[in-house]
Design an enzyme around this catalytic site. Structure first.
Site, PDB file in Angstrom:
ATOM      1  CG  ASN A   1      51.549  53.730  17.203  1.00 59.24           C
ATOM      2  OD1 ASN A   1      50.616  54.523  17.057  1.00 59.24           O
ATOM      3  ND2 ASN A   1      51.827  53.160  18.366  1.00 59.24           N
ATOM      4  CD1 TRP A   2      52.633  58.018  12.143  1.00 62.88           C
ATOM      5  CD2 TRP A   2      51.039  59.395  11.386  1.00 62.88           C
ATOM      6  NE1 TRP A   2      52.808  58.147  10.789  1.00 62.88           N
ATOM      7  CE2 TRP A   2      51.848  58.993  10.290  1.00 62.88           C
ATOM      8  CE3 TRP A   2      49.971  60.264  11.135  1.00 62.88           C
ATOM      9  CZ2 TRP A   2      51.609  59.429   8.987  1.00 62.88           C
ATOM     10  CZ3 TRP A   2      49.734  60.696   9.836  1.00 62.88           C
ATOM     11  CH2 TRP A   2      50.550  60.288   8.775  1.00 62.88           C
ATOM     12  CE  LYS A   3      54.258  55.317  20.177  1.00 56.95           C
ATOM     13  NZ  LYS A   3      55.066  54.926  21.317  1.00 56.95           N
TER      14      LYS A   3
ATOM     15  CG  HIS B   1      50.799  50.246  21.394  1.00 58.60           C
ATOM     16  ND1 HIS B   1      51.362  50.900  22.461  1.00 58.60           N
ATOM     17  CD2 HIS B   1      51.688  50.336  20.382  1.00 58.60           C
ATOM     18  CE1 HIS B   1      52.551  51.373  22.091  1.00 58.60           C
ATOM     19  NE2 HIS B   1      52.772  51.046  20.837  1.00 58.60           N
TER      20      HIS B   1
ATOM     21  CD  GLU C   1      52.680  54.149  23.878  1.00 59.46           C
ATOM     22  OE1 GLU C   1      51.899  54.637  23.048  1.00 59.46           O
ATOM     23  OE2 GLU C   1      53.927  54.186  23.736  1.00 59.46           O
TER      24      GLU C   1
ATOM     25  CD  GLU D   1      55.296  47.772  19.404  1.00 55.05           C
ATOM     26  OE1 GLU D   1      55.830  48.458  18.541  1.00 55.05           O
ATOM     27  OE2 GLU D   1      54.378  48.185  20.131  1.00 55.05           O
TER      28      GLU D   1
ATOM     29  N   GLY E   1      59.960  53.794  22.866  1.00 59.76           N
ATOM     30  CA  GLY E   1      60.125  55.220  23.147  1.00 59.76           C
ATOM     31  C   GLY E   1      61.264  55.527  24.095  1.00 59.76           C
TER      32      GLY E   1
ATOM     33  CB  SER F   1      64.091  52.326  20.309  1.00 53.11           C
ATOM     34  OG  SER F   1      63.499  52.920  21.449  1.00 53.11           O
TER      35      SER F   1
ATOM     36  N   GLY G   1      57.360  53.835  16.144  1.00 48.57           N
ATOM     37  CA  GLY G   1      56.695  54.986  16.754  1.00 48.57           C
ATOM     38  C   GLY G   1      57.380  56.278  16.340  1.00 48.57           C
ATOM     39  N   GLY G   2      58.288  56.749  17.178  1.00 47.26           N
ATOM     40  CA  GLY G   2      58.929  58.058  16.974  1.00 47.26           C
ATOM     41  C   GLY G   2      59.468  58.283  15.573  1.00 47.26           C
TER      42      GLY G   2
END
Ligand code: PEP
Length: 256
Positions: free
Chosen positions: A9-11, A96, A98, A168, A174, A214, A235-236
């Protein structure tokens, strides 16, 4: 065997140069579709077409990070499931945390999107997960149950073949605070049991449940080695090929 999925997930990251470049690097690892692992990347909307073109023919598939549940009309700023497909997406991430938290998305809205995506033939990664206060208040399973029940209203057992669940825990996204292997396995087991009750044993046995929060190269083997963890939503660490590729390799190793 449930084929692992490693999804990135590149956000709100990458650009027209770095997105395709990242895919080019991933293609070295998965040059063709593989029966050992499914790799998905989810770039921001403007780069979907470029990234899909860069990924064409390889083992990298492309997904949207969100979608709207109507096909067209007066919905400023929204993107339809059909549009995602039109630019080469096979997948869409829905629910998600977010979007639940920042955009106030309800289970009811998320369910409308899930049903629309499935109707048009997109595969869905449905995200669920508890807040830190829920975990500390012993409400993790209650929250998961509510989100699964609400998100999957009117979704049939047959349609579940196109649905992947991503567990998640919000406190792990994150933050660098990863769930322990045991915490992940416990939640995944609960989710699989819920799928059995809501659908049947076949659906519970076949549905892939990803862990997200993470995930990094140094914790991927432990998490992905759990019996009920069928991959990762990352993500990251999905933004750097040198971090994402070892996670893909952990996915392959988890079923070898
Ligand atoms: C995510 O965005 O779904 C996620 C899991 O992020 P991170 O890996 O950065 O925690």
């Amino acid at each position: 065997m449930r084929r692992p999925i490693i999804a990135g997930n590149w956000k709100l990251n990458t650009c027209s140069e770095s997105g395709p470049a990242l895919v080019a690097a991933l293609k070295a690892e998965v040059p063709a579709p593989s029966d050992k692992v499914e790799v998905v990347v989810c770039p921001p909307y403007p780069y979907l077409g470029l990234v899909a073109a860069a990924a064409a023919g390889s083992g990298v598939e492309v997904g949207g990070q969100n979608a709207w549940h109507e096909t067209s009309g007066a919905f400023t700023g929204e993107v339809a499931c059909e549009m995602l497909q039109d630019v080469g997406c096979k997948w869409v991430v829905l629910g998600h945390s977010e979007r639940r938290q920042i955009n106030g998305e309800s289970d009811e809205l998320i369910n409308s999107k899930v049903r629309k995506a499935l109707d048009v033939g997109l595969k869905v990664i449905l995200c669920v997960g508890e807040l830190l206060e829920d975990r500390e208040g012993d409400r993790t399973e209650a929250v998961l149950k509510t989100q699964m029940t609400g998100g999957l209203v009117d979704v049939s057992a047959e349609q579940m073949a196109e649905v992947v669940i991503a567990y998640e825990p919000v406190w792990a996204i994150g933050t660098g605070k990863v769930a322990s292997d045991e915490q992940a396995e416990e939640a995944h087991k609960f989710l699989r049991g819920w799928l059995e009750g809501r659908f049947n044993g076949d659906v519970a046995g076949a549905t892939r449940i990803l862990y997200g929060g993470s995930v990094k190269p140094d914790n991927a083997n432990g998490l992905l080695g759990q019996p009920n963890v069928d991959g990762a939503l990352v993500g990251g660490a999905s933004l750097k090929a040198e971090l994402f590729i070892p996670i893909i390799q952990a996915g392959v190793a988890s079923v070898s």
